[in-house]
Design an enzyme around this catalytic site. Structure first.
Site, PDB file in Angstrom:
ATOM      1  N   ARG A 112     -15.728  -2.522   1.583  1.00 25.61           N
ATOM      2  CA  ARG A 112     -17.090  -2.114   1.227  1.00 25.61           C
ATOM      3  C   ARG A 112     -17.797  -3.118   0.318  1.00 25.61           C
ATOM      4  O   ARG A 112     -19.008  -3.023   0.118  1.00 25.61           O
ATOM      5  CB  ARG A 112     -17.092  -0.712   0.605  1.00 25.61           C
ATOM      6  CG  ARG A 112     -16.314  -0.596  -0.668  1.00 25.61           C
ATOM      7  CD  ARG A 112     -16.325   0.840  -1.186  1.00 25.61           C
ATOM      8  NE  ARG A 112     -17.645   1.236  -1.659  1.00 25.61           N
ATOM      9  CZ  ARG A 112     -18.181   0.818  -2.791  1.00 25.61           C
ATOM     10  NH1 ARG A 112     -17.544  -0.043  -3.560  1.00 25.61           N
ATOM     11  NH2 ARG A 112     -19.375   1.232  -3.139  1.00 25.61           N
ATOM     12  N   PRO A 138       5.376   0.079  -5.981  1.00 19.29           N
ATOM     13  CA  PRO A 138       5.173   0.750  -7.270  1.00 19.29           C
ATOM     14  C   PRO A 138       5.366  -0.201  -8.457  1.00 19.29           C
ATOM     15  O   PRO A 138       4.906   0.085  -9.558  1.00 19.29           O
ATOM     16  CB  PRO A 138       6.247   1.850  -7.303  1.00 19.29           C
ATOM     17  CG  PRO A 138       6.747   1.981  -5.908  1.00 19.29           C
ATOM     18  CD  PRO A 138       6.467   0.694  -5.206  1.00 19.29           C
ATOM     19  N   ASP A 189     -21.713   0.221  -8.844  1.00 23.59           N
ATOM     20  CA  ASP A 189     -20.901   1.423  -8.777  1.00 23.59           C
ATOM     21  C   ASP A 189     -20.262   1.714 -10.121  1.00 23.59           C
ATOM     22  O   ASP A 189     -20.101   0.851 -10.947  1.00 23.59           O
ATOM     23  CB  ASP A 189     -19.822   1.274  -7.711  1.00 23.59           C
ATOM     24  CG  ASP A 189     -20.299   1.809  -6.379  1.00 23.59           C
ATOM     25  OD1 ASP A 189     -21.166   2.684  -6.398  1.00 23.59           O
ATOM     26  OD2 ASP A 189     -19.816   1.336  -5.348  1.00 23.59           O
ATOM     27  N   GLU A 238      13.427   2.483  -0.424  1.00 24.78           N
ATOM     28  CA  GLU A 238      13.394   2.181  -1.862  1.00 24.78           C
ATOM     29  C   GLU A 238      12.567   0.938  -2.173  1.00 24.78           C
ATOM     30  O   GLU A 238      12.243   0.670  -3.323  1.00 24.78           O
ATOM     31  CB  GLU A 238      14.814   2.027  -2.412  1.00 24.78           C
ATOM     32  CG  GLU A 238      15.561   3.345  -2.519  1.00 24.78           C
ATOM     33  CD  GLU A 238      14.766   4.423  -3.252  1.00 24.78           C
ATOM     34  OE1 GLU A 238      14.380   4.175  -4.397  1.00 24.78           O
ATOM     35  OE2 GLU A 238      14.535   5.499  -2.669  1.00 24.78           O
TER      36      GLU A 238
HETATM   37  C1  9D3 Z   1      14.460   6.139  -6.803  1.00 26.63           C
HETATM   38  C2  9D3 Z   1      13.104   5.676  -7.157  1.00 26.63           C
HETATM   39  N1  9D3 Z   1      12.235   5.570  -5.987  1.00 26.63           N
HETATM   40  C3  9D3 Z   1      11.716   6.875  -5.616  1.00 26.63           C
HETATM   41  C4  9D3 Z   1      11.132   7.668  -6.742  1.00 26.63           C
HETATM   42  C5  9D3 Z   1      11.222   4.567  -6.278  1.00 26.63           C
HETATM   43  C6  9D3 Z   1      10.212   4.431  -5.217  1.00 26.63           C
HETATM   44  C7  9D3 Z   1      10.415   3.599  -4.133  1.00 26.63           C
HETATM   45  C8  9D3 Z   1       9.452   3.469  -3.150  1.00 26.63           C
HETATM   46  C9  9D3 Z   1       9.011   5.118  -5.299  1.00 26.63           C
HETATM   47  C10 9D3 Z   1       8.040   4.984  -4.311  1.00 26.63           C
HETATM   48  C11 9D3 Z   1       8.278   4.167  -3.228  1.00 26.63           C
HETATM   49  C12 9D3 Z   1       7.240   4.020  -2.177  1.00 26.63           C
HETATM   50  N2  9D3 Z   1       5.931   3.652  -2.760  1.00 26.63           N
HETATM   51  C13 9D3 Z   1       5.274   2.550  -2.427  1.00 26.63           C
HETATM   52  O1  9D3 Z   1       5.749   1.814  -1.594  1.00 26.63           O
HETATM   53  C14 9D3 Z   1       4.036   2.220  -3.090  1.00 26.63           C
HETATM   54  C15 9D3 Z   1       3.311   2.889  -4.131  1.00 26.63           C
HETATM   55  C16 9D3 Z   1       3.563   4.109  -4.854  1.00 26.63           C
HETATM   56  O2  9D3 Z   1       4.530   4.842  -4.646  1.00 26.63           O
HETATM   57  N3  9D3 Z   1       2.657   4.445  -5.810  1.00 26.63           N
HETATM   58  C17 9D3 Z   1       1.552   3.731  -6.083  1.00 26.63           C
HETATM   59  N4  9D3 Z   1       1.292   2.592  -5.450  1.00 26.63           N
HETATM   60  C18 9D3 Z   1       2.162   2.193  -4.479  1.00 26.63           C
HETATM   61  S1  9D3 Z   1       2.011   0.800  -3.602  1.00 26.63           S
HETATM   62  C19 9D3 Z   1       3.379   1.069  -2.731  1.00 26.63           C
END
Ligand code: 9D3
Length: 241
Positions: free
Chosen positions: A153, A88, A168, A115
């Site tokens: 793709r 994220p 696209d 996390e």
């Molecule tokens: C306490 C905060 N955590 C939970 C809300 C943060 C958190 C950790 C791990 C939030 C999501 C994740 C898992 N997500 C991913 O590994 C992830 C992701 C995503 O959640 N949204 C958009 N792209 C991606 S790429 C990897």
């Protein structure tokens, strides 16, 4: 193009890679996807892949050793490939990034869980970190699948229709016009008459107007960046009537 994917949930990748264009591309040898279970590289007797965070706090963190052992084992056979962490905290994945990645012969995708991964993996063993959008997933697996799908793709020969990858809608900043097929009347809902008239110029103008209308309604951010020609302005105004 070879994708090496590091995950603790390799089975999440089966059906998405076994359907449609991605499956065809794999059958034809245009792409290869190799799945690596991070747990297989954990040396301890319980094959632990996560541990408690230093400094305390909620949740668990993916340990560095199994991920790095997996990276080293897949790099043993050649030069260090481009390594991407799905997180994220990454920069936002886009069509432009997909296009650039499609020119690279080998990509390693690391899927985080819990996390996230130990920051030393992110800092010292990856070239790039990507997020697929501002919403919370349970891990990086679905994000990695999105990257594989979007990149695959664009590889020459993968699309049946060679031209269409280039033009696209997210290569050009306008949403697509609506599409219709048979029947002409579906449960009382009819197809716009202009599409049945056979006048290709009228159809083109209607579609362009609809594309502009949709873009203004659904993606004001994209619409604000458009430079409309005189004809575009006319077709857009017409579409609002
Ligand atoms: C306490 C905060 N955590 C939970 C809300 C943060 C958190 C950790 C791990 C939030 C999501 C994740 C898992 N997500 C991913 O590994 C992830 C992701 C995503 O959640 N949204 C958009 N792209 C991606 S790429 C990897």
């Amino acid at each position: 193009m070879i994708f090496d994917i590091l995950t603790i949930f390799p089975s999440m990748f089966s059906s998405p890679l076994e359907e449609g264009m991605v499956a065809k591309a794999r059958e034809r040898g245009l792409i290869r996807v190799r799945l690596h279970n991070i747990r297989d590289y954990a040396e301890d007797k319980h094959h632990m892949t996560d541990d408690r965070p230093f400094g305390g706090g909620e949740g668990m963190v993916m340990k560095p050793e199994p991920i790095v052992a997996a990276l080293r084992s897949i790099q043993a056979d050649g030069p260090a490939p481009r390594t991407i962490l799905l997180t994220p905290q990454g920069r936002l994945f886009s069509q432009e990034i997909a296009r650039r990645l499609s020119e690279i012969p080998r990509l390693v995708l690391i899927c985080g869980r819990y996390e996230g991964v130990d920051e030393r993996v992110a800092q010292h063993f990856t070239d790039d970190q990507l997020s697929i959008g501002d919403y919370v997933l349970t891990g990086g697996e679905l994000a990695a699948l999105v990257v594989v799908d979007a990149v695959a793709r664009l590889i020459p020969g993968v699309l049946g229709n060679e031209g269409s990858a280039l033009e696209d809608s997210f290569s050009r900043p306008v949403l697509e016009h609506p599409h219709f097929t048979r029947p002409r009347d579906f449960e009382g809902m009819s197809v716009p008459p202009v599409l049945l008239c056979g006048n290709h110029e009228s159809i083109r103008r209607w579609r362009r107007g609809q594309a502009l209308l949709r873009t203004s309604e659904r993606r004001p951010d994209l619409f604000a960046g458009l430079e409309l020609s005189r004809e575009d302005r006319e077709l857009f105004e017409e579409s609002k009537k």
